[in-house]
Design an enzyme around this catalytic site. Structure first.
Site, PDB file in Angstrom:
ATOM      1  N   CYS A  85       0.841  -1.202   0.000  1.00 53.09           N
ATOM      2  CA  CYS A  85       0.000   0.000   0.000  1.00 53.09           C
ATOM      3  C   CYS A  85       0.878   1.255   0.000  1.00 53.09           C
ATOM      4  O   CYS A  85       1.531   1.539  -0.988  1.00 53.09           O
ATOM      5  CB  CYS A  85      -0.966  -0.045   1.180  1.00 53.09           C
ATOM      6  SG  CYS A  85      -2.327   1.132   1.044  1.00 53.09           S
ATOM      7  N   HIS A 194      -3.407  -5.769   1.215  1.00 55.98           N
ATOM      8  CA  HIS A 194      -2.685  -5.931   2.478  1.00 55.98           C
ATOM      9  C   HIS A 194      -2.587  -7.388   2.923  1.00 55.98           C
ATOM     10  O   HIS A 194      -3.438  -7.855   3.680  1.00 55.98           O
ATOM     11  CB  HIS A 194      -3.390  -5.127   3.580  1.00 55.98           C
ATOM     12  CG  HIS A 194      -3.239  -3.653   3.429  1.00 55.98           C
ATOM     13  ND1 HIS A 194      -2.333  -2.917   4.151  1.00 55.98           N
ATOM     14  CD2 HIS A 194      -3.874  -2.782   2.620  1.00 55.98           C
ATOM     15  CE1 HIS A 194      -2.419  -1.633   3.800  1.00 55.98           C
ATOM     16  NE2 HIS A 194      -3.347  -1.527   2.872  1.00 55.98           N
ATOM     17  N   GLU A 196      -0.723  -8.571   5.147  1.00 56.68           N
ATOM     18  CA  GLU A 196      -0.523  -8.651   6.605  1.00 56.68           C
ATOM     19  C   GLU A 196      -1.837  -8.588   7.368  1.00 56.68           C
ATOM     20  O   GLU A 196      -1.862  -8.845   8.568  1.00 56.68           O
ATOM     21  CB  GLU A 196       0.432  -7.539   7.064  1.00 56.68           C
ATOM     22  CG  GLU A 196      -0.173  -6.153   7.271  1.00 56.68           C
ATOM     23  CD  GLU A 196      -0.484  -5.398   5.983  1.00 56.68           C
ATOM     24  OE1 GLU A 196      -0.542  -6.019   4.906  1.00 56.68           O
ATOM     25  OE2 GLU A 196      -0.705  -4.167   6.058  1.00 56.68           O
TER      26      GLU A 196
END
Lengths: 223, 793
Positions: A85, A194, A196
């Protein structure tokens, strides 16, 4: 295995990236943007967030942080780097990845669970996947529209440097549904979604994102 | 108030800017304490600053002279309704009189209350309004509402971990709603997203009564260890007063007095300059710097600068401490060098904090601020006396006892009167309304309620919010409660819900407030959490209207009585009055927040149906209660009768049962019943994962026709699914909660006997189309850029 996570002023998903490294079995090492110190890490993650408030252009000021010179130097020597990002935006602004991220075509911030197709399963960050595999990870951004000139896009496609494509709807207007790209050697990867945030059943839409972090641990061992 | 908010730039603060330098006997002279003493009869514009004549007289009495311009500015903002709670204070005392709670670590009076959630963790949470600014300037009004409540939580020593927003607008199809709503949502998102706080839920409701007074209530929750709790007080003579964060500008001057504490009217000047402008990036740096400062134990007291700015922070810190403080106002870093001292004292520029630091810790404090690129300036020190003094260009412009500014403002016993129309309203029972008779009519009404702006899918809003950041969000909208993990090792977590039905409160503010508490309590309980504490944001019309004041007093008494019965402390809250335009007040809207604790978030209960073949059970008792219901409102535009009865004992039994079922793993999903009754709850449960159900209403009491069974809003109920209905029934019998078997999950429709079969796809189409149709959802467009405009590696 030491995986660095850089904190810039305004980084937000640095704690998430560190958690992902830990759950994948690595040692997350926090790195400070203003220090010329990579602390002997084997790879680096540039996390999501709004570094410097996205002022000027998203990622533009962070790309000029002291530590980024070290990241660029080491990346050129083959150190794996992942930009998520805002981290992707920083990598584009730092010249490590081609193209640019601009305001979403619909002008809204958009957060949703996104299907991605893995186009390259041979980068440092995607070994854990199969080419053509579909994964679900969150996307959330206001300036995630990947753009480049048509000729450049053709060249990227020709060189196989598109790593992820949006499937089931393009969330931001990115050219050719491109969600992530890689550098020439397949060791620097940037993407808007994302991984994560998709590492635990409890908190994510899937655990599909963990593969990014297990991939790099293997890539570093075999390098 | 003009529609576009730009007409007439002669702002309410223009008079103030001229005070120090403008025309009149003061001429261009600075208004000092000496000058005030020698010119006792000078006229002062106290009324323009929002003060009453008797309040002005009291200030003169306190000081033994007329106030200086700067002092007048300080008193005017600190004695505003917003800061002083002068109309509400006499009622709010009931919350402080509740029996002591073991969970409560810090109670009402600090920036936010703090509760013990176990394992040494403390949680602080609070909801606050930013209604008036959000109407005038939707994006910045809402954004700074989030910023303000986050700083309140930070000030307690906690790391903020999540936000919620409770929003109300005029009719969804009204043109002005299309102006206000998108800006408010973008502002809540723009600020919270950039701050890195997940938005875990809230409310979005529409009613004509909010057309000129939208409600924007923001909640923040933070977590810390018990020993890390910080308080706002200035102690230790010689300790330095440090202002840190953003520079002080001319924005938000008089925000609390001329904006938040007055009724909008058609002719007044535009109030846009009274709205602050937010910079979430600076606030993010402020959060990280503060947490590092707390960890190194570098402050003895801390206060954020919100409403009333420096006037509030300095007077409150001094008042809560030993009383003495001196400030050199020339040292305050400014964005605009032309600001007068009074304006500097009143400015509500955002992203500022004020700390009290022992002299030998100042160096370390400033070093942390430098690391995070946060501007920090020593502006004064704690003094031995009991006066707050402020100097400007070497002359004394403020010399006041700080308690009289911060804590001893006026207190009013406002007259109260039961609304004249209340009996007629209550007599207008929804029993007179035509009801659906056939299966097809029932189905049409079901779709209408689910597809109404209040009942519809809120994705249009929530997809503009980051729900994932920090990686601890376990449940968020559309689940009934937001659930956040606070410890990755022990899996301890919290649950939060905000609820505020204004229709119920209009029909009966006492009962309606209790119903809102009951709903928030139930939402937390269905997630499997144990409810622990209560916060509130009380949104009402003008306290100068006796009928509004009656509603307010009823609401406070209702909440206090219910909290006593449930054994829950009220940890703090916020009062927003003057939510009215002209003579028309909003429906009384007490928004109630309940915090619960999960010993292990892995046992949380989601609200959607995931698997076919499970038994659907209704917990609780259904009666014919349609007063103030979503059905009456959506289908008939009707508000009348009495709201559903409150049964707090039944709520508690239901909550205990749900917690037990969650612990024992007996329940796969649970959804509370509230607006729209069983119809809405079944629809939302089915829509989550596209799993339908085959249902029979025949097991409900015979007196209940299918319509009443589906749309009644009786409280203390929940729909659950289980693979072990026998086990649930046994536990429920022990808990004293009635159980009705409704059917089995599965299939692509909600089928009710042979009465109707509502395909989930049809339901989804009605549910998802509403907000995008109203507020637009531009398609994604993909284009290319010219060669050479974007670098390539």
């Amino acid at each position: 295995m030491r995986i660095g996570v850089i904190t810039f002023p305004g980084s937000l998903d640095d704690v998430d990236a560190a958690r992902a490294v830990r759950l994948a079995g690595g040692d997350p090492i926090s790195l400070w943007h203003a220090d010329h110190d990579l602390k002997d890490v084997d790879a680096v993650v540039l996390p999501g967030g709004f570094s410097y408030g996205d002022y000027l252009r998203a990622g533009a000021i962070a790309a000029r942080a002291p530590l980024m010179q070290d990241v660029v130097d080491r990346a050129k020597q083959g150190m794996p780097v992942l930009g998520i990002c805002n981290g992707f935006q920083v990598l584009c602004e730092a010249g490590l990845l081609p193209g640019a991220l601009t305001r979403n075509s619909h002008l809204h911030f958009r957060n949703r669970d996104q299907v991605l197709q893995v186009e390259r399963a041979d980068t440092s960050w995607t070994h854990a996947y199969e080419t053509g595999q579909r994964i679900v990870i969150p996307v959330k951004n206001g300036e995630g529209r990947y753009v480049a000139a048509d000729a450049d896009l053709d060249r990227l496609e020709g060189e196989g440097r598109v790593v992820f494509r949006y499937v089931g709807g393009n969330p931001n207007g990115s050219s050719r549904d491109i969600a992530g790209v890689t550098g020439a050697d397949g060791r620097v990867v940037g993407l808007m979604p994302h991984p994560e945030h998709a590492i635990e059943d409890l908190t994510g839409p899937s655990t599909d994102g963990l593969g990014f972090f297990t991939s790099v641990l293997k890539a570093v061992v075999s390098a | 108030m003009s529609g576009d908010g730009t007409a007439g730039q002669a702002s309410a603060t223009a008079g103030l800017s001229e005070l120090d330098t403008g025309p009149g006997r003061l001429g261009n002279r600075l208004d000092t304490v000496d000058l005030a003493e020698s010119t006792p009869d000078d006229e002062q514009p106290y009324a323009e600053l929002g003060l009453e004549a008797d309040e002005y007289a009291r200030i003169k009495e306190i000081l033994g002279r007329r106030p200086t311009t700067a002092e007048l500015a300080m008193y005017s903002v600190m004695w505003s309704e917003h800061c002083s709670y002068k109309s509400s204070k006499v009622h709010l005392r009931q919350f402080g009189d509740l029996p002591p709670s073991d969970a409560l670590l810090v109670g009402i009076g600090e920036n936010a209350g703090v509760v013990d959630v176990g394992d040494g963790y403390a949680v602080t949470f609070k909801v606050e309004s930013h209604n008036h600014p959000s109407y005038v300037e939707p994006y910045q009004g809402a954004a700074t509402g989030v910023g303000g409540i986050v700083r309140d939580i930070l000030t307690m020593g906690a790391r903020p971990i999540a936000v919620m927003d409770s929003l109300r607008f005029g009719r969804a199809d009204a043109p002005d709603t299309a102006r206000v709503l998108p800006g408010v949502v973008a502002g809540v998102g723009g600020y919270g997203n950039c701050l890195g706080l997940p938005n875990i839920g809230g409310e979005l409701l529409f009613d004509d009564c909010y057309a000129g007074n939208p409600l924007v209530n923001a909640l923040c929750v933070g977590v810390m260890k018990h020993e890390d709790v910080r308080l706002a007080k200035a102690e230790g003579v010689g300790s330095k007063v440090i202002l840190f964060g953003a520079r002080t500008g001319g924005d938000g001057i008089g925000g609390v007095s001329v904006l938040a504490s007055e009724t909008f009217d058609a002719e007044g000047p535009a109030k846009r300059p009274s709205v602050q402008v937010g910079d979430p990036f600076t606030e993010k740096l402020l959060i990280e710097a503060c947490l590092e400062i707390f960890a190194a134990d570098l402050v003895t007291g801390i206060q954020d600068l919100g409403g009333a700015g420096l006037s509030c922070a300095t007077s409150e810190l001094a008042s809560a401490g030993t009383g003495g403080m001196h400030v050199d106002l020339d040292t305050v870093p400014l964005r605009d060098s032309t600001l007068t001292p009074a304006e500097i004292l009143m400015s509500e520029s955002q992203e500022r904090m004020c700390a009290i630091v022992e002299p030998d810790k100042v160096g370390a404090f400033l070093a942390v601020c430098r690391k995070w690129e946060v501007l920090a300036t020593v502006i004064g020190e704690v003094t031995a006396g009991d006066r707050l003094t402020v100097d400007w260009h070497g002359e004394r412009i403020v010399d006041v006892p700080p308690r009289t500014v911060a804590h001893e403002g006026p207190v009013y016993q406002r007259p109260m009167q039961r609304p004249a129309d209340l009996d007629a309203l209550r007599a207008d029972d929804p029993a007179r309304l035509p009801r659906p008779q056939t299966g097809a009519e029932l189905q049409a009404h079901w779709l209408a309620v689910v597809g109404s702006p209040d009942g519809a899918d809120k994705t249009w809003v929530t997809e503009q919010y980051d729900r994932y950041v920090r990686g601890n969000t376990v449940l968020a909208q559309p689940d009934d409660a937001g659930v956040v993990r606070i410890d990755e090792q022990s899996h301890r977590g919290i649950a939060l819900s905000l609820d505020g039905n204004g229709r119920y409160a209009r029909l009966d503010p006492y009962t309606g407030t209790q119903l809102n508490l009951a709903e928030a309590y139930r939402n937390v309980a269905v997630s499997g959490a144990k409810p622990l504490a209560v916060t509130n944001c009380l949104n009402f019309g003008s306290p100068e209207n006796p009928e509004v004041m009656w509603q307010f007093a009823q609401a406070v008494r209702g909440l206090a009585d219910a909290c006593r019965e449930l054994g829950l402390p009220v940890t703090g809250g916020n009062v927003s009055l003057y939510n009215q335009t002209g003579d028309v007040a909003i429906n009384p809207t007490p928004v109630i927040g309940v915090l619960g604790v999960h010993d292990d978030v892995r046992t949380r209960v989601p609200s959607g149906w995931r698997v076919p073949g499970e038994t659907v059970l209704l917990l609780g008792t259904t009666a014919a209660e349609l007063g103030g219901s979503a059905w009456a409102s959506v289908v008939h535009g009707h508000l009348g009768g009495r709201p559903p009865a409150v049964d707090l004992a039944a709520e508690r039994a239901l909550g205990d049962l749900l917690a037990a079922l969650g612990r024992e793993g007996l329940v796969s999903s649970a959804h509370d019943l509230a607006d729209g009754g069983l119809a809405q709850a079944l629809a939302e449960s089915a829509l989550r994962y596209g799993v339908g159900a085959r249902l029979e209403l025949g097991n409900l009491p015979a007196a209940l026709d299918p319509f009443t069974a589906l749309f009644s809003e009786s409280t203390a109920r929940a729909v659950i699914t289980t693979s072990d209905p026998g086990g649930v029934k046994t536990t429920a019998r022990w808990a004293g909660v009635p159980v009705t078997e409704l059917g089995t999950t599965g299939g692509g429709a909600l089928a009710v006997g042979d009465l109707l079969e509502l395909p989930v796809d049809e339901l989804r189409a009605a549910w998802t189309a509403t907000l995008p149709a109203l507020f637009g959802r531009p398609e994604v467009t993909v284009g290319s850029v010219p060669a050479g405009t974007v670098p390539t590696s």
